[in-house]
Design an enzyme around this catalytic site. Structure first.
Site, short mmCIF file in Angstrom:
data_model
loop_
_atom_site.label_atom_id
_atom_site.label_comp_id
_atom_site.label_asym_id
_atom_site.label_seq_id
_atom_site.Cartn_x
_atom_site.Cartn_y
_atom_site.Cartn_z
N GLU A 90 28.60 48.40 33.08
CA GLU A 90 28.54 48.97 31.73
C GLU A 90 28.79 47.89 30.71
O GLU A 90 29.43 46.89 30.98
CB GLU A 90 29.55 50.09 31.59
N CYS A 110 36.51 45.44 40.11
CA CYS A 110 37.50 44.40 39.87
C CYS A 110 38.57 44.52 40.94
O CYS A 110 38.83 45.61 41.44
CB CYS A 110 38.14 44.63 38.49
N CYS A 117 43.79 50.65 34.39
CA CYS A 117 42.38 50.29 34.18
C CYS A 117 41.45 50.98 35.17
O CYS A 117 41.66 50.93 36.39
CB CYS A 117 42.24 48.78 34.30
N GLY A 157 35.83 43.69 35.30
CA GLY A 157 35.94 42.43 36.03
C GLY A 157 36.92 41.46 35.42
O GLY A 157 37.32 41.60 34.26
N GLU A 158 37.33 40.50 36.23
CA GLU A 158 38.24 39.45 35.77
C GLU A 158 37.42 38.16 35.67
O GLU A 158 37.05 37.58 36.71
CB GLU A 158 39.42 39.33 36.75
N SER A 189 38.68 37.24 28.03
CA SER A 189 39.96 37.91 28.26
C SER A 189 40.35 37.84 29.74
O SER A 189 39.54 38.14 30.62
CB SER A 189 39.83 39.38 27.83
N SER A 212 45.90 39.25 28.76
CA SER A 212 46.43 40.60 28.88
C SER A 212 47.86 40.50 29.38
O SER A 212 48.09 40.34 30.57
CB SER A 212 45.58 41.40 29.87
N LEU A 213 48.79 40.57 28.47
CA LEU A 213 50.19 40.39 28.82
C LEU A 213 50.82 41.74 29.18
O LEU A 213 51.36 41.93 30.25
CB LEU A 213 50.93 39.72 27.65
N CYS A 331 37.32 50.35 29.42
CA CYS A 331 36.91 49.66 30.65
C CYS A 331 36.63 50.53 31.87
O CYS A 331 37.53 51.15 32.41
CB CYS A 331 38.00 48.69 31.09
N1 SAH Z 1 40.16 41.33 33.41
C1 SAH Z 1 40.27 40.93 32.05
C2 SAH Z 1 39.25 41.55 31.12
C3 SAH Z 1 38.90 43.01 31.29
S1 SAH Z 1 39.90 44.25 30.63
C4 SAH Z 1 41.67 41.17 31.54
O1 SAH Z 1 42.47 41.69 32.28
O2 SAH Z 1 41.97 40.76 30.43
C5 SAH Z 1 39.96 44.10 28.89
C6 SAH Z 1 41.27 44.56 28.30
O3 SAH Z 1 41.40 45.99 28.31
C7 SAH Z 1 42.47 44.03 29.06
O4 SAH Z 1 43.47 43.65 28.15
C8 SAH Z 1 42.89 45.24 29.85
O5 SAH Z 1 44.21 45.11 30.30
C9 SAH Z 1 42.66 46.35 28.86
N2 SAH Z 1 42.58 47.70 29.43
C10 SAH Z 1 42.05 48.10 30.60
N3 SAH Z 1 42.18 49.42 30.76
C11 SAH Z 1 42.80 49.87 29.66
C12 SAH Z 1 43.24 51.17 29.24
N4 SAH Z 1 43.05 52.25 29.99
N5 SAH Z 1 43.84 51.25 28.03
C13 SAH Z 1 44.02 50.15 27.27
N6 SAH Z 1 43.65 48.93 27.61
C14 SAH Z 1 43.05 48.78 28.80
#
Ligand code: SAH
Length: 345
Positions: A90, A110, A117, A157-158, A189, A212-213, A331
């Site tokens: 997507e 992922c 997520c 994905g990462e 990200s 993503s902390l 996501c």
């Molecule tokens: N794998 C990468 C990029 C993909 S996710 C990463 O972890 O950064 C993109 C962002 O959306 C990340 O910060 C992830 O933690 C956040 N994310 C994923 N699912 C989410 C949700 N249900 N609510 C809020 N943020 C979410």
């Protein structure tokens, strides 16, 4: 057959040369493809014989549109695409005053396992190739009939778990022979794969890095992010400083607020202490609730209070503007619903 979108200009030049053709044909092919996904047979400044060879060796791997959703206010579009092998991915296009932005996927599924997520629920199926990343942009541009000027690698994905493909994608997307999107218009990200952040920093690009902390301490972080068992927040902060020193770019820390998990005033104070004096910015995201887990989003008051504390500690903070909530734009949610055969409301 090879997806021609997986090749950079130099590789196609070499191919032309080893197939007895002039190297400059490669640039012509690139112009046709990256301007308007032109099929080989319509590349009318290229001799028939060369077009024939191209058709024998290559295909232009554009995904098939399976589903499309437009948010009520029309500013967000979400696409479910089918790749050549039937896998679904997507991507989301957001329209802003300053231009169109796309959020692309870098893997089918992922394997990072973040609890909040949806992308990670069925695990990682496979990596997405550089050409398949480019094709998401090409296809979306065709669908909206407008140029896309900003790219974020924040879909499923990462990216740093698919490092080489992502680097090649960045090269072509940024190249003036490819999509010619400036590095400053690209955000990548990561969930915080420390050695890869270091490697990325050494490329010294002007790309925005988002990390993503999602927690102010390792104890809290392991509760929602398995990667926290591998790399500590201290290591993430160290490598972030390294990135900032190398590139002079401000880092974005993403922080999804989950009720009762990481959204207290003390959490905000701890986060402030961690990020003190860093060239950074915090993006607060009230977590998008997904069906597969119990995580609840923080109340608006708690989100506002969290922001206030960070700002009182001189940390630049934004609350993510929520777009496309009505179309499952978070996501991996669209792919999940499709796989499970659910209809979106
Ligand atoms: N794998 C990468 C990029 C993909 S996710 C990463 O972890 O950064 C993109 C962002 O959306 C990340 O910060 C992830 O933690 C956040 N994310 C994923 N699912 C989410 C949700 N249900 N609510 C809020 N943020 C979410």
């Amino acid at each position: 057959m090879i997806n021609i979108l997986d090749m950079d200009l130099e590789e196609l030049k070499q191919w032309m040369k080893s197939n007895g053709e002039s190297k400059f044909r490669a640039k012509q092919v690139f112009d046709w493809i990256y301007k308007d996904i032109c099929e080989f047979e319509n590349m009318n400044n290229i001799p028939q014989s060369v077009r024939g060879k191209l058709q024998t060796y290559f295909y232009i791997g554009i995904p098939r549109l399976i589903e499309e959703y437009t948010s009520k206010n029309n500013d967000t579009r979400k696409y479910l695409f089918e790749l050549g092998d039937g896998n679904l991915i997507e991507c989301v296009v957001m329209k802003y005053k300053h231009g169109n932005s796309i959020c692309i996927s870098t893997q089918v599924g992922c394997r990072m396992g973040c609890k909040f997520c949806a992308s990670t629920i069925g695990g990682m199926i496979r990596n997405i190739s550089p050409g398949e990343m480019l094709a998401q942009i090409l296809k979306a541009q065709q669908l909206i009939n407008e140029r896309i000027s900003n790219v974020v690698l924040m879909g499923s994905g990462e990216p740093f778990d698919n490092f080489d493909n992502v680097m090649k994608f960045l090269e072509i997307v940024n190249s003036e022979n490819g999509l010619n999107i400036g590095q400053r218009h690209i955000t990548i990200s990561t969930c915080g794969i420390v050695p890869k952040i270091k490697e990325f920093a050494d490329f010294n690009m002007q790309i925005t890095l988002a990390i993503s902390l999602h927690a102010p301490s390792d104890e809290i972080r392991v509760k929602s992010m398995p990667i926290a068992n591998k790399y500590s927040i201290a290591e993430i902060i160290d490598v972030s400083k390294y990135y900032i020193d190398k590139t002079n770019r401000r880092i974005t820390f993403e922080y999804a607020l989950v009720k009762g998990l990481n959204d207290s005033k003390q959490d905000a104070e701890k986060l402030s202490a961690l990020l003190k004096d860093m060239l950074c910015h915090v993006n607060l995201i009230p977590v998008n609730e997904i069906k597969e887990n119990e995580l609840e989003r923080s109340s608006n008051d708690d989100v506002t209070e969290f922001k206030r504390v960070l700002e009182a500690n001189n940390i630049q903070t934004t609350i993510r503007r929520e777009m496309g909530l009505d179309i499952n734009a978070a996501c991996g949610q669209l792919r999940r619903s499709h796989i499970k055969g659910e209809e979106l409301k």
